[in-house]
Design a protein around this motif. Structure first.
Motif, PDB file in Angstrom:
ATOM      1  N   ILE A 169       0.840  -1.203   0.000  1.00  0.00           N
ATOM      2  CA  ILE A 169       0.000   0.000   0.000  1.00  0.00           C
ATOM      3  C   ILE A 169       0.873   1.250   0.000  1.00  0.00           C
ATOM      4  CG2 ILE A 169      -1.797   1.285   1.206  1.00  0.00           C
ATOM      5  CD1 ILE A 169      -2.729  -1.345  -0.025  1.00  0.00           C
ATOM      6  N   ASN A 170       1.912   1.238   0.814  1.00  0.00           N
ATOM      7  CA  ASN A 170       2.833   2.375   0.840  1.00  0.00           C
ATOM      8  C   ASN A 170       3.580   2.518  -0.481  1.00  0.00           C
ATOM      9  OD1 ASN A 170       2.138   3.020   3.466  1.00  0.00           O
ATOM     10  ND2 ASN A 170       3.791   1.815   4.381  1.00  0.00           N
ATOM     11  N   ASP A 218      -7.085  -4.672   1.015  1.00  0.00           N
ATOM     12  CA  ASP A 218      -6.504  -3.457   1.602  1.00  0.00           C
ATOM     13  C   ASP A 218      -6.454  -2.324   0.577  1.00  0.00           C
ATOM     14  OD1 ASP A 218      -6.130  -4.840   3.954  1.00  0.00           O
ATOM     15  OD2 ASP A 218      -4.028  -5.351   3.535  1.00  0.00           O
ATOM     16  N   ASN A 221      -9.906  -0.791   0.197  1.00  0.00           N
ATOM     17  CA  ASN A 221     -10.252   0.023   1.365  1.00  0.00           C
ATOM     18  C   ASN A 221      -9.522   1.360   1.355  1.00  0.00           C
ATOM     19  OD1 ASN A 221     -11.949  -1.972   2.382  1.00  0.00           O
ATOM     20  ND2 ASN A 221     -10.326  -2.931   3.601  1.00  0.00           N
ATOM     21  N   THR A 222      -8.352   1.387   0.712  1.00  0.00           N
ATOM     22  CA  THR A 222      -7.530   2.602   0.706  1.00  0.00           C
ATOM     23  C   THR A 222      -7.815   3.493  -0.496  1.00  0.00           C
ATOM     24  OG1 THR A 222      -5.750   1.374   1.811  1.00  0.00           O
ATOM     25  CG2 THR A 222      -5.172   3.496   0.807  1.00  0.00           C
TER      26      THR A 222
END
Length: 255
Positions: A169-170, A218, A221-222
């Motif tokens: 994600i990062n 994830d 959701n982001t």
């Protein structure tokens, strides 16, 4: 009113190939590493899926004239290639292409001339110098990604991360915020508020897809559920494999 298919003329084909929307691709090194195991870069792997020929989509025009889109193409470029070539390098490259085409034409003139009846039977669109398409294609490439026109400015950005990346994600966030973005975008010549699409690449040879499924959750959701997808590939287990040029060509017509 009868409309001529632009694909039947050299100029029409050139416009359909070159004046099409550009998508900027930002990917992590692990994405490219996975694709290269099969002898293809990430963009080469996606290229056959960027041509749409069997479509019939209505298009709204400013003059409200009815128009339906029958063909559509996307052009993919890595962020490092979205820049205008150095002028002197561009001139030298263009000279080289002109020389190569000239040598090819000279060799053709040395061979047996075509029969006059065959030449007369050709349509007007077919009677073009053999160098026309080569020179125009190279010339367009040399003047692409300039500040004064927006044909080559990206309309969307594809951010690609591998399921093997740490903190994926990062990684997605860092890709677009890095200092590796095109200078035209950082300088304000290109619109930074372009559409973003998030893609997770998972190599099935590297493990179960459960990890990729969790990362995809994830991601949604982001970044939103409609802008995230996972792409599963199967890399060769025998290391890098050599392919013939245009390995996807036999299958393009089926997509």
């Amino acid at each position: 009113m009868l409309r001529m298919d632009p694909a039947r003329t050299p100029l029409g084909r050139m416009l359909m190939e070159e004046i099409t929307p550009v998508v900027m691709v930002l990917r992590t090194p692990l994405v490219e590493e996975s694709c290269l195991k099969n002898g293809l870069s990430f963009i080469e792997m996606l290229s056959p899926f960027c041509n749409f020929t069997n479509i019939d989509v209505p298009v709204r025009t400013s003059s409200d004239q009815p128009y339906r889109l029958q063909k559509f193409k996307l052009r993919l470029f890595y962020e490092s290639n979205i820049r205008q070539p150095d002028l002197e390098i561009a001139k030298e490259q263009l000279k080289k292409v002109i020389t190569q085409v000239g040598e090819k034409d000279h060799s053709e003139l040395s061979s047996d001339p075509p029969h006059i009846s065959n030449e007369l039977a050709k349509s007007g669109s077919e009677i073009w110098p053999s160098w026309f398409e080569f020179i125009n294609k190279e010339l367009i490439r040399m003047v692409s990604f300039s500040e004064h026109e927006a044909f080559d400015h990206p309309v969307a950005c594809l951010l690609v991360v591998s399921s093997e990346d740490e903190e994926p994600i990062n990684k997605f966030v860092d890709l677009f915020n890095s200092n590796k973005l095109p200078a035209l975008l950082n300088d304000g010549a290109m619109d930074p508020k372009i559409l973003k699409y998030y893609l997770l690449v998972h190599d099935n040879q590297g493990g179960s897809s459960e990890k990729a499924t969790k990362i995809l959750t994830d991601m949604k959701n982001t970044f939103g559920s409609h802008d995230c997808k996972v792409l599963c590939i199967n890399s060769t287990q025998e290391g890098q494999t050599e392919h013939h040029d245009n390995v996807w060509a036999p299958f393009v017509r089926y997509f």
